[in-house]
Write a protein that holds these residues in place. Structure first.
Motif, PDB file in Angstrom:
ATOM      1  N   ALA A 244      22.008  58.871  54.348  1.00  0.00           N
ATOM      2  CA  ALA A 244      21.510  59.931  55.218  1.00  0.00           C
ATOM      3  C   ALA A 244      20.975  61.083  54.361  1.00  0.00           C
ATOM      4  O   ALA A 244      21.652  61.565  53.460  1.00  0.00           O
ATOM      5  CB  ALA A 244      22.619  60.426  56.129  1.00  0.00           C
ATOM      6  N   ARG A 245      19.744  61.503  54.662  1.00  0.00           N
ATOM      7  CA  ARG A 245      19.102  62.544  53.867  1.00  0.00           C
ATOM      8  C   ARG A 245      18.505  63.601  54.792  1.00  0.00           C
ATOM      9  O   ARG A 245      17.745  63.268  55.701  1.00  0.00           O
ATOM     10  CB  ARG A 245      17.995  61.959  52.991  1.00  0.00           C
ATOM     11  CG  ARG A 245      18.447  60.799  52.141  1.00  0.00           C
ATOM     12  CD  ARG A 245      17.334  60.271  51.275  1.00  0.00           C
ATOM     13  NE  ARG A 245      17.708  59.006  50.632  1.00  0.00           N
ATOM     14  CZ  ARG A 245      17.010  58.406  49.675  1.00  0.00           C
ATOM     15  NH1 ARG A 245      15.886  58.956  49.254  1.00  0.00           N
ATOM     16  NH2 ARG A 245      17.427  57.278  49.163  1.00  0.00           N
ATOM     17  N   PRO A 246      18.814  64.844  54.572  1.00  0.00           N
ATOM     18  CA  PRO A 246      18.183  65.892  55.380  1.00  0.00           C
ATOM     19  C   PRO A 246      16.684  65.951  55.095  1.00  0.00           C
ATOM     20  O   PRO A 246      16.246  65.678  53.963  1.00  0.00           O
ATOM     21  CB  PRO A 246      18.896  67.168  54.927  1.00  0.00           C
ATOM     22  CG  PRO A 246      19.406  66.852  53.561  1.00  0.00           C
ATOM     23  CD  PRO A 246      19.722  65.396  53.554  1.00  0.00           C
ATOM     24  N   PRO A 247      15.883  66.306  56.088  1.00  0.00           N
ATOM     25  CA  PRO A 247      14.422  66.305  55.925  1.00  0.00           C
ATOM     26  C   PRO A 247      13.916  67.552  55.208  1.00  0.00           C
ATOM     27  O   PRO A 247      13.312  68.446  55.808  1.00  0.00           O
ATOM     28  CB  PRO A 247      13.918  66.239  57.368  1.00  0.00           C
ATOM     29  CG  PRO A 247      14.963  66.961  58.151  1.00  0.00           C
ATOM     30  CD  PRO A 247      16.274  66.632  57.474  1.00  0.00           C
ATOM     31  N   ALA A 248      14.160  67.615  53.908  1.00  0.00           N
ATOM     32  CA  ALA A 248      13.816  68.815  53.139  1.00  0.00           C
ATOM     33  C   ALA A 248      12.339  69.158  53.248  1.00  0.00           C
ATOM     34  O   ALA A 248      11.967  70.325  53.431  1.00  0.00           O
ATOM     35  CB  ALA A 248      14.217  68.629  51.682  1.00  0.00           C
TER      36      ALA A 248
END
Length: 544
Positions: A433-437
Motif C-alpha cells: 500500500a502506497r499513499p498517492p504522493a
C-alpha cells in the motif's frame, strides 16, 4: 537595526557629513513604520540607500540600533532577539562602505531611552547585548561561525545554491548566499570548510512514537513467519503488549529508553522532532509519557514537540464501554494536558479498529477548545473519511493516507493541511500500500516524510532511508523528498516559521552531509551520511 541617515547639508563640504534622510524612503518601501524588518527581508534596499548617500559625499554612515520592538519582531519569532537585527544593520552599512571605495566609516548608535516607553523596546540588558553584537558587525565580520566551501547549500527556500556560504551570529543565520559576498571573518569567528559537502537545514522528524516501554522483536519474527496479527493480538500481543510495558515503566525509565532513540535521530541530522503519547491509554501513563518528552526536550539538543495521542485505540479494559474512555479523555486527560502545557497537538487514529469519524471529531473539538491543534491518523487501512475530517478540523497534518480518496486530497489542498507520508511502515509490514504522493503534490498539498518510529509497525530512526523510499516507492523527486524532511515537515508540526529553511534571521539549525549534493543523499541509501549537526549555531554532533 533601523538604518537612519541625515541628509548632507547643502553646500557643506567641510569635515565628514553625517548622513540620514533615508528613514522616510525606507518607510515607503516597507509600507509601514516598521523598518527593523528590512534588515532581514530587503537588505538590498538598506544597502542601496547607504550607497546613494555615499555617492552624495557622505563620509560617515550612521546606523541606529539598541533593540527592536518585540511586537514588531514577533512576526519572525524573534520577539526576544535583537542580536541578529543589530548585526545585520551593521553588516549592511559596513558592506556598503567597503564596496564604495575610499575612506569611509560606519558609526553605530544605541540611544533608545526617549522612545522606549512609547514603542516597547527591550530592557536595558538586552539593548546592551544587541549593541555588543552590532559592534562586532561594525568592525567587520562579526559572525560567530562561517561555513565555507559547500558542494551545495539546500536552503528549502528556493533553488539549491552552489559556491555559497552560511554565516551564524548569536545563534541565528546572518548570511546565506554567494561565498564571494560572505562577510569577512573576524578575530573570533570560527571558520569551517565543508570540503564540498551538502549543507541543509537541520532535518525535521514530524511523526514519531518516541516514548514506549518494551519491544516487539519476537512478534515481528512471528509475523514474518506467517502468523496473522489477529492471532498475536488475541493472546495479548500487539499494541496491548506495548501498553503493558509502558504502564509498568516509571518516568526515569521511559526517559532512559527514549534517549538513545533520540541520539540516533540526531545522528541522522535531525534537530526538531515530534513525539506522541499513545502507549499509555490511561490518564496517568499518558501524562507520564508527555512528561518524558518534556524532560528530553529540556536535556537534549533536539527540540521536541509534544502530541497527545490518547485516542490511539480504545484500551482493552474499555472495549465493552468505549464511551467511558472517550468521556475520560475529554473531561479529564485533555484538560490536564492543556493545563500543564504538555502538548501542542492532539492526534486521533481514525479507523474502524480505532475511532470513528464522529468520535474523533468530538475529541478534536474538545482539544481545540483547550488550545491544542489537531492532527489525524487518516486513511491508513481504508478510506474512512479521516482526510476529510482533518480538513474540517483545520488539522495541521493528516498522516499515513495510503487509501486517501480524490475528494480527500481536494479537501487537504483547500485546507492547507500537510500530508505526512510514512513509507517505512508498509515496507516493514511487507505490504504494498502506497499513499498517492504525486497526486497530493500535483493538487498542491504540502507533503512531508517521516519514519513513524514505533515498536510495532516501523522500528527505525533512519530518516535518511525515508528519502530513498519517497523516491523509489512514492514517485517523488530528490528536491521534493528533501523539502519533505525540512520545510514541509516543519509545517506539519507548527514550526514552519522557525525551522526547515535556511533564511537570514532564523535559528541556525544545520546539517552537513558527506555527499556532494541533495540528489546523492537519497541515491546512496543505507549509510548514515551525516558529517556535522549544528543547533543554534553550536556543533552538537559530528561523525567519528
Amino acid at each position: 537595526m533601523t538604518t537612519r541617515f541625515t541628509e548632507p547639508k547643502a553646500g557643506s563640504r567641510t569635515g565628514p557629513a553625517l548622513v540620514s534622510g533615508g528613514f522616510g524612503e525606507l518607510s515607503a518601501r516597507a509600507g509601514s513604520s516598521c523598518l527593523e524588518e528590512l534588515n532581514i527581508t530587503d537588505p538590498k534596499a538598506v544597502i542601496d540607500v547607504h550607497r546613494r548617500h555615499l555617492d552624495e559625499g557622505a563620509e560617515i554612515l550612521r546606523t541606529n540600533t539598541g533593540g527592536a520592538s518585540p511586537e514588531r519582531l514577533d512576526r519572525y519569532r524573534m520577539h526576544d532577539e535583537a542580536f541578529i537585527v543589530s548585526y545585520m544593520a551593521a553588516e549592511h552599512a559596513s558592506k556598503a562602505a567597503r564596496s564604495h571605495g575610499g575612506a569611509r566609516r560606519v558609526m553605530g548608535v544605541a540611544r533608545v531611552e526617549a522612545l522606549a516607553p512609547l514603542i516597547g523596546f527591550l530592557p536595558l540588558d538586552r539593548v546592551e547585548a544587541a549593541s555588543r553584537t552590532m559592534a562586532s558587525g561594525l568592525v567587520g565580520g562579526g559572525a560567530d561561525l562561517l561555513l565555507l566551501d559547500a558542494g551545495e547549500v539546500f536552503t528549502a527556500a528556493g533553488p539549491p545554491l552552489r559556491d555559497a556560504a552560511v554565516a551564524v551570529t548569536a545563534g541565528r543565520l546572518s548570511y546565506v548566499g554567494p561565498q564571494a559576498d560572505a562577510p569577512a571573518p573576524g578575530p573570533e569567528t570560527v571558520v569551517c570548510s565543508l570540503g564540498g559537502r551538502l549543507l541543509t537545514p537541520g532535518l525535521v522528524e514530524c511523526h514519531t512514537h518516541l516514548v514506549f516501554g518494551g519491544d516487539r522483536a519476537a512478534e515481528y519474527a512471528e509475523r514474518a513467519a506467517g502468523t496473522p496479527y489477529r492471532d498475536i493480538a488475541r493472546r495479548g500481543g500487539g499494541i496491548a503488549a506495548t501498553v503493558r510495558a509502558t504502564r509498568a515503566a516509571d518516568l526515569d525509565t521511559l526517559v532512559a529508553l527514549a534517549r538513545p532513540r533520540l541520539d540516533r535521530f540526531l545522528a541522522q541530522g535531525v534537530t526538531t522532532l515530534e513525539a506522541k503519547s499513545g502507549y499509555g491509554l490511561d490518564h496517568d501513563t499518558e501524562l507520564r509519557i508527555l512528561r518524558a518528552v518534556a524532560a528530553l526536550n529540556a536535556s537534549h539538543p533536539i527540540d521536541l514537540v509534544g502530541t497527545f495521542l490518547g485516542a490511539h485505540v480504545v484500551p482493552p479494559e474499555h472495549r465493552a464501554a468505549r464511551e467511558v474512555y472517550i468521556d475520560a479523555l475529554i473531561r479529564h486527560t485533555l484538560p490536564a494536558v492543556a493545563e500543564q502545557g504538555l502538548a501542542e497537538f492532539c492526534d486521533v487514529f481514525v479507523e474502524d479498529t480505532a475511532f470513528s469519524v464522529d468520535e474523533a471529531a468530538r475529541i478534536l473539538e474538545a482539544a481545540r477548545g483547550l488550545g491544542l491543534r489537531a492532527k489525524v491518523h487518516a486513511d491508513q487501512l481504508d478510506e474512512g473519511g479521516g482526510a476529510a475530517l482533518a480538513a474540517q478540523q483545520q488539522a495541521v497534518s493528516a498522516d499515513h493516507l495510503e487509501h486517501i480518496s480524490e475528494p480527500g486530497i481536494a479537501a487537504l489542498a483547500a485546507a492547507g493541511t500537510v500530508a505526512v507520508l510514512l513509507p517505512g511502515a508498509s515496507l516493514f509490514l511487507g505490504q504494498d500500500a502506497r499513499p498517492p504522493a504525486r497526486q497530493l503534490i500535483d493538487a498542491g498539498v504540502p507533503v512531508a516524510l517521516s519514519t513513524d518510529l514505533n515498536p510495532g509497525t516501523c522500528m527505525t530512526e533512519h530518516l535518511q532511508l525515508m528519502l530513498t523510499l519517497g523516491m523509489s516507492r512514492l514517485g517523488m523527486t530528490a528536491h521534493e523528498v528533501l523539502e519533505a524532511v525540512t520545510c514541509h515537515a516543519a509545517q506539519a508540526i507548527g514550526r514552519g516559521d522557525r525551522a526547515g529553511r535556511l533564511l537570514v534571521g532564523r535559528p541556525a539549525d544545520l546539517a552537513v552531509f558527506d555527499v556532494p549534493d541533495h540528489q546523492h543523499l537519497p541515491y546512496h541509501f543505507g549509510p548514515v551520511h551525516t558529517w556535522r549537526v549544528y543547533k543554534a549555531g553550536v556543533e552538537v554532533w559530528r561523525a567519528a
